[in-house]
Design a protein around this motif. Sequence first.
Motif, short mmCIF file in Angstrom:
data_model
loop_
_atom_site.label_atom_id
_atom_site.label_comp_id
_atom_site.label_asym_id
_atom_site.label_seq_id
_atom_site.Cartn_x
_atom_site.Cartn_y
_atom_site.Cartn_z
N PHE A 1 46.27 22.10 59.47
CA PHE A 1 46.06 23.35 58.75
C PHE A 1 44.63 23.84 58.94
O PHE A 1 43.67 23.08 58.77
N TYR B 1 48.26 22.87 44.07
CA TYR B 1 48.86 23.67 45.13
C TYR B 1 50.34 23.29 45.24
O TYR B 1 50.73 22.18 44.94
N PHE C 1 50.55 19.38 45.46
CA PHE C 1 49.31 18.66 45.72
C PHE C 1 48.27 18.99 44.67
O PHE C 1 48.04 20.16 44.34
N LEU D 1 49.80 26.14 52.04
CA LEU D 1 49.51 25.72 50.67
C LEU D 1 49.15 26.96 49.85
O LEU D 1 48.32 27.76 50.27
N TYR E 1 34.04 29.34 41.48
CA TYR E 1 35.20 29.03 42.30
C TYR E 1 35.36 30.03 43.43
O TYR E 1 35.24 31.24 43.22
N LEU F 1 47.88 28.23 45.98
CA LEU F 1 47.23 27.76 44.76
C LEU F 1 48.03 28.20 43.53
O LEU F 1 48.35 29.38 43.38
N PHE G 1 42.50 21.35 41.25
CA PHE G 1 43.42 22.39 41.74
C PHE G 1 44.84 21.85 41.82
O PHE G 1 45.05 20.66 42.06
N GLN H 1 53.30 23.34 48.40
CA GLN H 1 53.43 23.46 49.84
C GLN H 1 54.89 23.70 50.18
O GLN H 1 55.75 22.88 49.86
N PHE I 1 44.70 28.94 53.21
CA PHE I 1 45.23 28.06 54.25
C PHE I 1 46.15 28.84 55.20
O PHE I 1 46.86 29.77 54.79
N GLY I 2 46.15 28.42 56.47
CA GLY I 2 47.15 28.90 57.39
C GLY I 2 48.46 28.18 57.15
O GLY I 2 48.56 27.29 56.30
#
Lengths: 113, 117
Positions: B91, A35, A90, A43, B102, A45, A33, A37, B107-108
């Motif tokens: 997080f 990401y 990331f 985060l 998948y 994607l 993956f 930020q 995420f927060g």
Amino acid sequence: DAGITQSPRYKITETGRQVTLMCHQTWSHSYMFWYRQDLGHGLRLIYYSAAADITDKGEVPDGYVVSRSKTENFPLTLESATRSQTSVYFCASRLHRGGYEQYFGPGTRLTVT
Amino acid sequence: AQTVTQSQPEMSVQEAETVTLSCTYDTSESDYYLFWYKQPPSRQMILVIRQEAYKQQNATENRFSVNFQKAAKSFSLKISDSQLGDAAMYFCAYRRFRSGGYQKVTFGTGTKLQVIP
């Protein structure tokens, strides 16, 4: 070293240039993956890959290109960098099966001037 | 769509004290996973604790424990005996359960925890 690594750790580039961020994992994880930020967004994607030669878009794919010719590598390319792509990137990987954690790389801080 | 909300952008705790970080989420699914990740100044994202929604028992990892309230869609993290090394961004994350393929992790926006000596 075993694990997931990213290079470079820091990069400054100019608007309009092409930049490639590298990601390498030694676990033979199926999934990988990318990401980004950003403050206030957590985060998000960009792209993911389920296996070699299989990639798919995430939430924010515009302006990015990925490839995965080998299981262990998953490079992310900014074809023509823009200031809005200044971020921390990331890479992560995960086993194919199970609902378990993603393992994250150390991140790349990219600044586009 | 699933959403994860962390309503506390920043928190502080005295060393050796206990602190609780809040997380709420929204989903229509019944099977899912919840995670807390720690991101220290080094930026490395580290999994702190994981909870499977089908498990009623709250997950615990040493000084870290969660209070999982499925009906309320709440997933708070309690850090006991806080240490200076606990200072980080935390997080909360959600992932729907499926046996293969998948599944997106949501995420927060994170809570920055300061530990005061």
